[in-house]
Design an enzyme around this catalytic site. Sequence first.
Site, PDB file in Angstrom:
ATOM      1  N   PRO A   1      -2.852 -12.458   9.213  1.00 27.36           N
ATOM      2  CA  PRO A   1      -3.200 -12.396  10.631  1.00 27.36           C
ATOM      3  C   PRO A   1      -3.563 -10.966  11.029  1.00 27.36           C
ATOM      4  CG  PRO A   1      -0.816 -12.643  10.339  1.00 27.36           C
ATOM      5  CD  PRO A   1      -1.447 -12.871   8.999  1.00 27.36           C
ATOM      6  N   ASP A   2      -4.501 -10.843  11.957  1.00 27.23           N
ATOM      7  CA  ASP A   2      -4.935  -9.537  12.458  1.00 27.23           C
ATOM      8  C   ASP A   2      -4.113  -9.222  13.706  1.00 27.23           C
ATOM      9  OD1 ASP A   2      -6.290  -7.368  13.649  1.00 27.23           O
ATOM     10  OD2 ASP A   2      -8.165  -7.945  12.666  1.00 27.23           O
ATOM     11  N   ILE A   3      -3.057  -8.431  13.521  1.00 32.83           N
ATOM     12  CA  ILE A   3      -2.115  -8.184  14.619  1.00 32.83           C
ATOM     13  C   ILE A   3      -2.775  -7.389  15.735  1.00 32.83           C
ATOM     14  CG2 ILE A   3       0.092  -7.116  15.218  1.00 32.83           C
ATOM     15  CD1 ILE A   3       0.950  -7.614  12.286  1.00 32.83           C
TER      16      ILE A   3
ATOM     17  N   LYS B   1     -12.155  -5.003  17.337  1.00 30.13           N
ATOM     18  CA  LYS B   1     -10.800  -5.471  17.624  1.00 30.13           C
ATOM     19  C   LYS B   1     -10.553  -5.644  19.121  1.00 30.13           C
ATOM     20  CE  LYS B   1      -9.450  -4.814  13.246  1.00 30.13           C
ATOM     21  NZ  LYS B   1      -8.976  -5.856  12.330  1.00 30.13           N
TER      22      LYS B   1
ATOM     23  N   PHE C   1      -4.930   2.028  14.604  1.00 30.33           N
ATOM     24  CA  PHE C   1      -5.167   3.091  13.628  1.00 30.33           C
ATOM     25  C   PHE C   1      -6.237   2.630  12.642  1.00 30.33           C
ATOM     26  CE2 PHE C   1      -1.631   5.088  15.435  1.00 30.33           C
ATOM     27  CZ  PHE C   1      -1.462   6.354  14.886  1.00 30.33           C
TER      28      PHE C   1
ATOM     29  N   ASP D   1      -4.146  -6.604   4.256  1.00 30.23           N
ATOM     30  CA  ASP D   1      -5.196  -7.508   4.738  1.00 30.23           C
ATOM     31  C   ASP D   1      -5.067  -8.910   4.148  1.00 30.23           C
ATOM     32  OD1 ASP D   1      -6.523  -5.595   6.347  1.00 30.23           O
ATOM     33  OD2 ASP D   1      -7.478  -4.742   4.569  1.00 30.23           O
TER      34      ASP D   1
ATOM     35  N   LYS E   1       9.683 -16.127 -11.130  1.00 31.54           N
ATOM     36  CA  LYS E   1       8.925 -15.038 -11.711  1.00 31.54           C
ATOM     37  C   LYS E   1       7.836 -15.564 -12.636  1.00 31.54           C
ATOM     38  CE  LYS E   1       9.364 -10.891 -14.568  1.00 31.54           C
ATOM     39  NZ  LYS E   1      10.255 -10.053 -15.388  1.00 31.54           N
TER      40      LYS E   1
ATOM     41  N   LYS F   1     -14.541  -0.456  14.417  1.00 31.48           N
ATOM     42  CA  LYS F   1     -13.289  -1.201  14.428  1.00 31.48           C
ATOM     43  C   LYS F   1     -12.750  -1.328  15.851  1.00 31.48           C
ATOM     44  CE  LYS F   1      -8.612  -1.261  12.445  1.00 31.48           C
ATOM     45  NZ  LYS F   1      -7.693  -0.664  11.456  1.00 31.48           N
TER      46      LYS F   1
ATOM     47  N   ASN G   1       0.845  -1.181   0.000  1.00 30.42           N
ATOM     48  CA  ASN G   1       0.000   0.000   0.000  1.00 30.42           C
ATOM     49  C   ASN G   1       0.887   1.240   0.000  1.00 30.42           C
ATOM     50  OD1 ASN G   1       0.645   0.696   2.813  1.00 30.42           O
ATOM     51  ND2 ASN G   1      -0.523  -1.163   3.280  1.00 30.42           N
TER      52      ASN G   1
END
Length: 397
Positions: free
Chosen positions: A303-305, A341, A323, A276, A286, A337, A208
């Site tokens: 994984p959702d840290i 979370k 964040f 994500d 390649k 969120k 990103n």
Amino acid sequence: MLAGKRILLIIGGGIAAFKSLDLIRRLRERGAEVVPVLTKASEEFVTPLSASALAAQKVYRDLFDLTDEAEMGHIELSRAADLVVVAPATADLMAKMAGGHANDLASTLLLATDKRVLIAPAMNVRMWEHPATQRNLATLQGDGILTVGPDEGDMACGEYGPGRMAEPLAIVAAVEVALMDGPLNGKHVLVTSGPTHEPIDPVRYIANRSSGAQGTAIARALSALGAKVSFVTGPADVPPPAGVDVIRVQTAQQMLEAVQTALPADAGVFAAAVADWRVASASESKIKKGEDGTPSLEFAENPDILATVSQMKAGRPSLVVGFAAETDDVIAHATAKRERKGCDWIIANDVSPETGIMGGSENAVTLISEDGSDAWPRMSKDDVARKIAVAIAEALS
């Protein structure tokens, strides 16, 4: 907070020097003693008489003034202060500082001081963005020099962009933070930052636009308040701050493992823009164009840290900060969120392309907690970081 504090204020030669007169007044309102030092160029914009009258102090100007050297030599002058502030810090002054030059009173004081130094850069946008200035800035920050600003806006030269000196009240806030007596001494804070790179094949990856600038600024601000900082960073554009424990990672899985290794901590700030998804089976060679057309990629969830740490049964930090970078319904999505979370705070911001925040030098955030939301005005990412660091210090006290 500033009562009895002595500030050595070096005023550089730029149009923003007029703001330094107001800065003197604001600092004295809070009880500080301000000793002004004028460069030769700054006298083209403000007079020694005006600076002296507002500070109620003698103004120092000349390295080779025999009277000044007899009364208080430049070495003593540089060390008699609690903090040295440079406002405005011109491109020339920053270059002298980075190069260790000492050819006038201001640069000699900066080289001779054993106190912390805070600079408020101010210059034309092209000068600020020039690679030489950015190299000098990185050198100064690596040396432990504190910064406030610059802000973005209209320039006296008619151009627009980053380079305006921070407003006097923002500089005062930075001075107060710099002079705080280590409120995070003895505390361990974990900070994640930057993007993650999820490989598609050996030469391609999913990522990103995160630069890592906000997470880096937060780590620097926490360290300035005395915290021991573990800084887990993906491949960011900006270098990590000095004085922190840097753990470099590439992928979300590596970041999770690094976070788990760095725990326990008193607080965790999860500023990283973690991807994500990842490619379920990244190719070991390649991927080539072929007769079969566009390749099909199968994705798996990373994984959702933030959720993993927030929902730990044992060893959870007493304060977990996440964040939320959103493009629409920012507060509603961020509030949901936080509840989903299980973290204590969410720092929400609007990263729609028109805001210029993702990868930019400024941020406009809202702190969302159990007590509600607190919207902060748009400011530099360094200023946002300082406010977050102070809020964390207050929460952990």
